[in-house]
Design an enzyme around this catalytic site. Structure first.
Site, PDB file in Angstrom:
ATOM      1  N   GLY A 151      -2.050  -0.651   4.495  1.00  0.00           N
ATOM      2  CA  GLY A 151      -2.667   0.370   3.662  1.00  0.00           C
ATOM      3  C   GLY A 151      -2.962   1.656   4.407  1.00  0.00           C
ATOM      4  N   THR A 154       1.385  -1.270   1.805  1.00  0.00           N
ATOM      5  CA  THR A 154       2.344  -1.934   0.945  1.00  0.00           C
ATOM      6  C   THR A 154       3.446  -0.982   0.494  1.00  0.00           C
ATOM      7  OG1 THR A 154       0.744  -3.560   0.128  1.00  0.00           O
ATOM      8  CG2 THR A 154       2.580  -3.060  -1.325  1.00  0.00           C
ATOM      9  N   ASN A 197     -11.410   1.492  -2.705  1.00  0.00           N
ATOM     10  CA  ASN A 197     -10.177   2.228  -2.995  1.00  0.00           C
ATOM     11  C   ASN A 197      -9.509   1.681  -4.240  1.00  0.00           C
ATOM     12  OD1 ASN A 197      -7.236   1.025  -2.512  1.00  0.00           O
ATOM     13  ND2 ASN A 197      -8.662  -0.102  -1.172  1.00  0.00           N
ATOM     14  N   ARG A 198      -8.886   2.617  -4.979  1.00  0.00           N
ATOM     15  CA  ARG A 198      -7.998   2.212  -6.068  1.00  0.00           C
ATOM     16  C   ARG A 198      -6.718   3.035  -5.960  1.00  0.00           C
ATOM     17  NH1 ARG A 198     -12.474   4.403  -9.145  1.00  0.00           N
ATOM     18  NH2 ARG A 198     -12.111   6.589  -9.667  1.00  0.00           N
ATOM     19  N   MET A 199      -6.127   2.958  -4.760  1.00  0.00           N
ATOM     20  CA  MET A 199      -4.937   3.771  -4.483  1.00  0.00           C
ATOM     21  C   MET A 199      -3.816   3.419  -5.468  1.00  0.00           C
ATOM     22  SD  MET A 199      -6.185   5.393  -1.929  1.00  0.00           S
ATOM     23  CE  MET A 199      -4.822   6.358  -1.313  1.00  0.00           C
ATOM     24  N   PHE A 253      -1.019   1.449  -4.879  1.00  0.00           N
ATOM     25  CA  PHE A 253       0.313   1.407  -4.245  1.00  0.00           C
ATOM     26  C   PHE A 253       1.042   2.747  -4.333  1.00  0.00           C
ATOM     27  CE2 PHE A 253       1.023  -3.475  -4.954  1.00  0.00           C
ATOM     28  CZ  PHE A 253       0.093  -3.729  -3.968  1.00  0.00           C
ATOM     29  N   ASN A 308       4.554  -5.073   4.677  1.00  0.00           N
ATOM     30  CA  ASN A 308       3.802  -5.632   3.559  1.00  0.00           C
ATOM     31  C   ASN A 308       4.450  -5.156   2.258  1.00  0.00           C
ATOM     32  OD1 ASN A 308       1.746  -5.481   1.408  1.00  0.00           O
ATOM     33  ND2 ASN A 308       0.303  -6.186   2.965  1.00  0.00           N
ATOM     34  N   SER A 321      -3.833  -7.249  -4.015  1.00  0.00           N
ATOM     35  CA  SER A 321      -4.485  -5.958  -4.240  1.00  0.00           C
ATOM     36  C   SER A 321      -5.031  -5.924  -5.667  1.00  0.00           C
ATOM     37  CB  SER A 321      -3.493  -4.807  -4.038  1.00  0.00           C
ATOM     38  OG  SER A 321      -3.172  -4.696  -2.683  1.00  0.00           O
ATOM     39  N   ASN A 335      -5.617  -3.321  -7.555  1.00  0.00           N
ATOM     40  CA  ASN A 335      -5.404  -2.064  -8.273  1.00  0.00           C
ATOM     41  C   ASN A 335      -4.061  -1.956  -8.994  1.00  0.00           C
ATOM     42  OD1 ASN A 335      -7.952  -1.037  -7.321  1.00  0.00           O
ATOM     43  ND2 ASN A 335      -6.962  -0.820  -5.323  1.00  0.00           N
ATOM     44  N   THR A 336      -3.295  -3.038  -9.022  1.00  0.00           N
ATOM     45  CA  THR A 336      -2.049  -3.053  -9.786  1.00  0.00           C
ATOM     46  C   THR A 336      -2.187  -4.171 -10.806  1.00  0.00           C
ATOM     47  OG1 THR A 336      -0.723  -2.208  -7.958  1.00  0.00           O
ATOM     48  CG2 THR A 336       0.463  -3.443  -9.658  1.00  0.00           C
ATOM     49  N   LYS A 358      -0.673 -12.771   1.604  1.00  0.00           N
ATOM     50  CA  LYS A 358      -2.033 -12.218   1.680  1.00  0.00           C
ATOM     51  C   LYS A 358      -2.760 -12.474   0.361  1.00  0.00           C
ATOM     52  CE  LYS A 358      -4.436  -7.918   2.949  1.00  0.00           C
ATOM     53  NZ  LYS A 358      -4.236  -6.591   3.533  1.00  0.00           N
ATOM     54  N   ASN A 368      -7.651  -9.816   1.347  1.00  0.00           N
ATOM     55  CA  ASN A 368      -7.586  -8.448   0.849  1.00  0.00           C
ATOM     56  C   ASN A 368      -8.979  -8.006   0.372  1.00  0.00           C
ATOM     57  OD1 ASN A 368      -6.485  -5.990  -0.225  1.00  0.00           O
ATOM     58  ND2 ASN A 368      -4.538  -7.048  -0.456  1.00  0.00           N
ATOM     59  N   THR A 369      -9.039  -6.875  -0.319  1.00  0.00           N
ATOM     60  CA  THR A 369     -10.341  -6.333  -0.754  1.00  0.00           C
ATOM     61  C   THR A 369     -10.924  -7.126  -1.927  1.00  0.00           C
ATOM     62  OG1 THR A 369      -9.134  -4.781  -2.138  1.00  0.00           O
ATOM     63  CG2 THR A 369      -9.837  -3.978   0.000  1.00  0.00           C
ATOM     64  N   TYR A 405      -9.123  -2.091   9.179  1.00  0.00           N
ATOM     65  CA  TYR A 405      -8.870  -0.819   8.483  1.00  0.00           C
ATOM     66  C   TYR A 405     -10.161   0.003   8.481  1.00  0.00           C
ATOM     67  CZ  TYR A 405      -7.121   2.492   4.972  1.00  0.00           C
ATOM     68  OH  TYR A 405      -6.723   3.629   4.319  1.00  0.00           O
TER      69      TYR A 405
HETATM   70  C1  LIG Z   1      -7.637   2.711   1.367  1.00  0.00           C
HETATM   71  C2  LIG Z   1      -7.146   1.315   1.519  1.00  0.00           C
HETATM   72  C3  LIG Z   1      -5.831   1.013   1.169  1.00  0.00           C
HETATM   73  C4  LIG Z   1      -5.361  -0.290   1.295  1.00  0.00           C
HETATM   74  N1  LIG Z   1      -4.069  -0.565   0.960  1.00  0.00           N
HETATM   75  C5  LIG Z   1      -3.589  -1.811   1.123  1.00  0.00           C
HETATM   76  C6  LIG Z   1      -2.245  -2.105   0.828  1.00  0.00           C
HETATM   77  O1  LIG Z   1      -1.461  -1.226   0.456  1.00  0.00           O
HETATM   78  N2  LIG Z   1      -1.821  -3.390   0.970  1.00  0.00           N
HETATM   79  C7  LIG Z   1      -2.645  -4.392   1.403  1.00  0.00           C
HETATM   80  O2  LIG Z   1      -2.212  -5.540   1.530  1.00  0.00           O
HETATM   81  N3  LIG Z   1      -3.932  -4.135   1.723  1.00  0.00           N
HETATM   82  C8  LIG Z   1      -4.410  -2.875   1.584  1.00  0.00           C
HETATM   83  N4  LIG Z   1      -5.715  -2.611   1.913  1.00  0.00           N
HETATM   84  C9  LIG Z   1      -6.580  -3.712   2.385  1.00  0.00           C
HETATM   85  C10 LIG Z   1      -6.638  -3.762   3.902  1.00  0.00           C
HETATM   86  O3  LIG Z   1      -5.379  -4.068   4.427  1.00  0.00           O
HETATM   87  C11 LIG Z   1      -7.644  -4.828   4.366  1.00  0.00           C
HETATM   88  O4  LIG Z   1      -7.157  -6.098   4.017  1.00  0.00           O
HETATM   89  C12 LIG Z   1      -9.018  -4.623   3.758  1.00  0.00           C
HETATM   90  O5  LIG Z   1      -9.364  -3.259   3.735  1.00  0.00           O
HETATM   91  C13 LIG Z   1     -10.086  -5.414   4.499  1.00  0.00           C
HETATM   92  O6  LIG Z   1     -10.182  -5.010   5.829  1.00  0.00           O
HETATM   93  P1  LIG Z   1     -11.312  -3.968   6.358  1.00  0.00           P
HETATM   94  O7  LIG Z   1     -12.612  -4.439   5.847  1.00  0.00           O
HETATM   95  O8  LIG Z   1     -11.147  -3.976   7.846  1.00  0.00           O
HETATM   96  O9  LIG Z   1     -10.945  -2.635   5.773  1.00  0.00           O
HETATM   97  C14 LIG Z   1      -6.205  -1.311   1.792  1.00  0.00           C
HETATM   98  C15 LIG Z   1      -7.518  -0.996   2.157  1.00  0.00           C
HETATM   99  C16 LIG Z   1      -7.992   0.292   2.039  1.00  0.00           C
HETATM  100  C17 LIG Z   1      -9.403   0.595   2.438  1.00  0.00           C
END
Ligand SMILES: Cc1cc2nc3c(=O)[nH]c(=O)nc-3n(C[C@H](O)[C@H](O)[C@H](O)COP(=O)(O)O)c2cc1C
Length: 362
Positions: A81, A104, A129-131, A133, A160, A196, A198-199, A228, A257-258, A321
């Site tokens: 991410g 991703t 976040n609600r990016m 993808f 990923n 994730s 957000n999809t 994941k 993941n989140t 992250y």
């Molecule tokens: C802004 C943002 C974008 C993310 N995008 C992705 C993503 O595209 N694919 C994915 O598997 N996880 C994504 N994550 C999740 C992170 O990879 C990670 O699993 C999650 O943030 C938990 O770790 P942390 O607490 O260290 O941030 C994203 C997280 C954040 C904050």
């Protein structure tokens, strides 16, 4: 003594970088991320006005091993991410991360959700976040990787994979297959992202039938395919799924993941507020798997003590992250210093002895 490698938080370099990180946080979250990426693309860690301390002595005894990926200098890697499109892998490697996850990536390019879509929760060291993808698409990212000639030594790189927003769940398997085929020459490992929030419909793919079908289709590549999962599944459903993933022959799991939230913003919560849930997932997985599947821990790992706790609960390595957002470009160095202090305090010389120790002591 290992601690003699410590960089003082009061040093000029540390102050300078702390100031820079604080200044970035004055910007809206996604703008700050874009500025950070711009600097990383230009490999700013190489251009600092003062030399960076080496982590070589610090990481003695901290090597980690991920089956199918290889030996790592230490256990702290980059979570997916941050660099979704492989724009700055060299910059991330210079920050000291021991393995990188790009993505991703979706098969076709897509813009993601409308902005604002990234929010800081400063007082909690969290992000929402609600990016959705936002991705340059497989073709462009593969071209970037082709030109990059990444060696995976000493820093392995994984890819990923996700599905496009407008791909129906019934055709989702084709999106993941396309990703695996496109990135086969460049990926040390793959991560199937079915977690994730957000999809729409993505988390629905975290089911035994879908993942077994994917595993069967890509059985020749299974030794490098990880899955994941999200931290929001009820315990029993989660445990039955991880057993099935082990039986299906996947190489390992990323937990997690989140966490899906609606307030104060809709999206996925990361950072400190996610830590307890992500840790519980690790314990639940261990209960049914023991050491059968390697696990990469992610979710609220902000300090070296956090790294220690996840490794003690059976993780082979961790990804970060949110800590990079709050602690800045020296995050890895700080976390390694803290991990070293924690290991010294508890009488461990080797991280391999820490692995799973939480369950042995119980
Ligand atoms: C802004 C943002 C974008 C993310 N995008 C992705 C993503 O595209 N694919 C994915 O598997 N996880 C994504 N994550 C999740 C992170 O990879 C990670 O699993 C999650 O943030 C938990 O770790 P942390 O607490 O260290 O941030 C994203 C997280 C954040 C904050």
């Amino acid at each position: 003594m290992a601690t003699s490698f410590a960089l003082s938080p009061h040093s000029t370099l540390a102050r300078f970088l702390r100031w820079g990180t604080a200044a970035l946080r004055l910007l809206p979250a996604e703008t700050a991320h874009d500025v950070g990426m711009w600097l990383l693309e230009r490999q700013m860690m190489n251009r600092l006005p003062l030399p960076l301390p080496s982590i070589t002595g610090l990481i003695e005894g901290m090597s980690a091993h991920l089956p199918g990926i290889g030996d790592l200098a230490h256990p702290i890697g980059l979570a997916a991410g941050f660099d979704k499109n492989a724009r700055a892998p060299r910059g991330f490697a210079e920050m000291g991360l021991s393995f990188l996850e790009i993505g991703t990536i979706t098969p076709r390019p897509q813009a993601g959700n409308p902005k604002p879509r990234l929010f800081r929760l400063d007082d909690q060291a969290g992000l929402i976040n609600r990016m959705g993808f936002n991705s340059d698409g497989a073709e462009r990212v593969a071209e970037r990787l082709r030109r990059l000639h990444w060696q995976h030594e000493p820093v392995p790189m994984g890819i990923n994979l996700g599905k496009n927003k407008d791909t129906d769940a019934s055709a989702a398997i084709e999106d993941y297959s396309f990703g695996i085929e496109t990135f086969a020459p460049y990926a040390k490992y793959f991560v199937i992202n079915v977690s994730s929030p957000n999809t729409e419909g993505l988390r629905g793919l975290a089911n035994e039938q879908f993942l077994r079908e994917l595993a069967f289709r890509h059985r020749a590549d299974l030794h490098r395919i990880w899955v994941k999962l999200d931290p929001d599944m009820p315990r029993r459903a989660f445990q039955s799924l991880v057993s099935a993933l082990s039986d299906a022959g996947f190489q390992g799991l990323l937990l997690s993941n989140t966490h899906r939230v609606d307030l104060p913003e809709k999206g996925g919560m990361s950072g400190h507020p996610l830590a307890a849930q992500a840790t519980a997932c690790l314990e639940w997985a261990h209960e049914v798997l023991g050491d059968r599947l390697p696990i990469i821990a992610s979710g609220g790992i902000l300090s070296g003590q956090d790294v220690f706790q996840r490794i003690a609960r059976g993780a082979s390595a961790v990804q970060i992250y949110t800590s990079l957002v709050y602690r800045g470009p020296l995050t890895v160095l700080w976390m390694l210093q803290e991990l070293r202090a924690e290991m010294d305090l508890r009488g461990y010389r080797f991280l391999s002895d820490v692995k799973g120790s939480y369950y042995k002591d119980a």
